[in-house]
Scaffold this active site. Sequence first.
Site, PDB file in Angstrom:
ATOM      1  N   GLU A  12       0.713  -1.041   0.674  1.00 23.19           N
ATOM      2  CA  GLU A  12       0.330   0.108  -0.433  1.00 23.19           C
ATOM      3  C   GLU A  12       0.736   0.820  -0.196  1.00 23.19           C
ATOM      4  OE1 GLU A  12      -3.899  -1.585   2.024  1.00 23.19           O
ATOM      5  OE2 GLU A  12      -2.043  -1.199   3.269  1.00 23.19           O
ATOM      6  N   ASP A 196     -11.754  -6.460  -2.927  1.00 20.81           N
ATOM      7  CA  ASP A 196     -12.521  -7.903  -2.902  1.00 20.81           C
ATOM      8  C   ASP A 196     -14.158  -7.609  -2.793  1.00 20.81           C
ATOM      9  OD1 ASP A 196     -10.735  -7.907  -0.261  1.00 20.81           O
ATOM     10  OD2 ASP A 196     -13.013  -8.645   0.154  1.00 20.81           O
TER      11      ASP A 196
HETATM   12  N1  SAH Z   1      -3.236 -11.910   2.809  1.00 24.35           N
HETATM   13  C1  SAH Z   1      -2.960 -10.618   4.167  1.00 24.35           C
HETATM   14  C2  SAH Z   1      -3.580 -10.567   4.410  1.00 24.35           C
HETATM   15  C3  SAH Z   1      -4.693  -9.496   4.476  1.00 24.35           C
HETATM   16  S1  SAH Z   1      -5.496  -8.840   5.443  1.00 24.35           S
HETATM   17  C4  SAH Z   1      -1.329 -11.449   4.852  1.00 24.35           C
HETATM   18  O1  SAH Z   1      -1.658 -12.885   4.951  1.00 24.35           O
HETATM   19  O2  SAH Z   1      -0.647 -11.329   5.195  1.00 24.35           O
HETATM   20  C5  SAH Z   1      -6.676  -7.919   4.464  1.00 24.35           C
HETATM   21  C6  SAH Z   1      -6.002  -6.437   4.491  1.00 24.35           C
HETATM   22  O3  SAH Z   1      -6.804  -5.381   3.567  1.00 24.35           O
HETATM   23  C7  SAH Z   1      -6.535  -5.259   5.564  1.00 24.35           C
HETATM   24  O4  SAH Z   1      -5.585  -4.432   5.761  1.00 24.35           O
HETATM   25  C8  SAH Z   1      -7.752  -4.965   5.195  1.00 24.35           C
HETATM   26  O5  SAH Z   1      -7.385  -3.021   5.860  1.00 24.35           O
HETATM   27  C9  SAH Z   1      -8.098  -4.634   4.291  1.00 24.35           C
HETATM   28  N2  SAH Z   1      -9.141  -5.815   3.760  1.00 24.35           N
HETATM   29  C10 SAH Z   1      -9.202  -5.761   2.065  1.00 24.35           C
HETATM   30  N3  SAH Z   1     -10.556  -6.569   2.097  1.00 24.35           N
HETATM   31  C11 SAH Z   1     -11.149  -6.904   3.200  1.00 24.35           C
HETATM   32  C12 SAH Z   1     -12.312  -7.921   4.148  1.00 24.35           C
HETATM   33  N4  SAH Z   1     -12.521  -8.570   3.338  1.00 24.35           N
HETATM   34  N5  SAH Z   1     -12.017  -8.109   5.270  1.00 24.35           N
HETATM   35  C13 SAH Z   1     -11.483  -7.457   5.675  1.00 24.35           C
HETATM   36  N6  SAH Z   1      -9.992  -6.824   5.683  1.00 24.35           N
HETATM   37  C14 SAH Z   1     -10.288  -6.370   4.614  1.00 24.35           C
END
Ligand code: SAH
Length: 230
Positions: A12, A196
Amino acid sequence: MKIAIMGAMPEEISPILEKIGTYKTTAYAGNSYYEATYKGIELVIAYSKIGKVFSTLTATTMIEHFGATKLLFSGVAGAISSSLKVGDLIVATKLSQHDLDITAFGHPYGYVPGGSVFVEADKEMIEISKIVASEMGKNIQEGIIATGDQFVANEERKNWIGTTFGADALEMEGGSVAVVCNALNIAFFILRSISDAADMDASFSFDEFLESSAKESAEFIIKMVDKLAD
Ligand code: SAH
């Protein structure tokens, strides 16, 4: 004026660091902070790590330790509103914490005494974002963002958050950053690009679109800083 630019994950903020080019890196409180002067404006840039606690720590550090006087957040989010598709931009008008729950005592969801269900973002920067969007020929939507320490990949939970908070998108940091900025009287702007739809396909969609959506948001944030520097 010193502007904090914050994300939750490396993806980001890396487009922003690439654009800035040269910066000074400082290790502090278990994280890295990048300082630079860009178009005559001092910047401090960092990704917090995911979730409300890390984002609270980073936002507070940027303000209290690095002296930021405005904060801009760039990142990705899950869509609740059906009008938000992957890559679309949403600007938060106000934010809430969807997982804050002392309803057993008769309080509404998202509320604790001394706090409020919603924290409003800075209106002036929202107005500036509209000008930036029209100059870029981009469509941005304004809406309510709900934050919680959960990756939501569940239609039922997503719909509950939408109904309970009137939220259009959800993520894991905006609501906590809003609380910090509000308490410290720092104007803040929270921008998210959709990665998403917070449904059963959310983790696959997130993995596929994290980079491109994070870039959409970061490019817009750079234009916001350009405008603030004018
Ligand atoms: N893939 C990452 C985890 C991502 S968590 C890993 O394995 O390390 C999701 C991140 O994107 C968070 O920072 C949140 O702010 C944002 N985000 C995007 N889609 C989201 C969703 N469906 N629910 C919650 N947060 C979401």
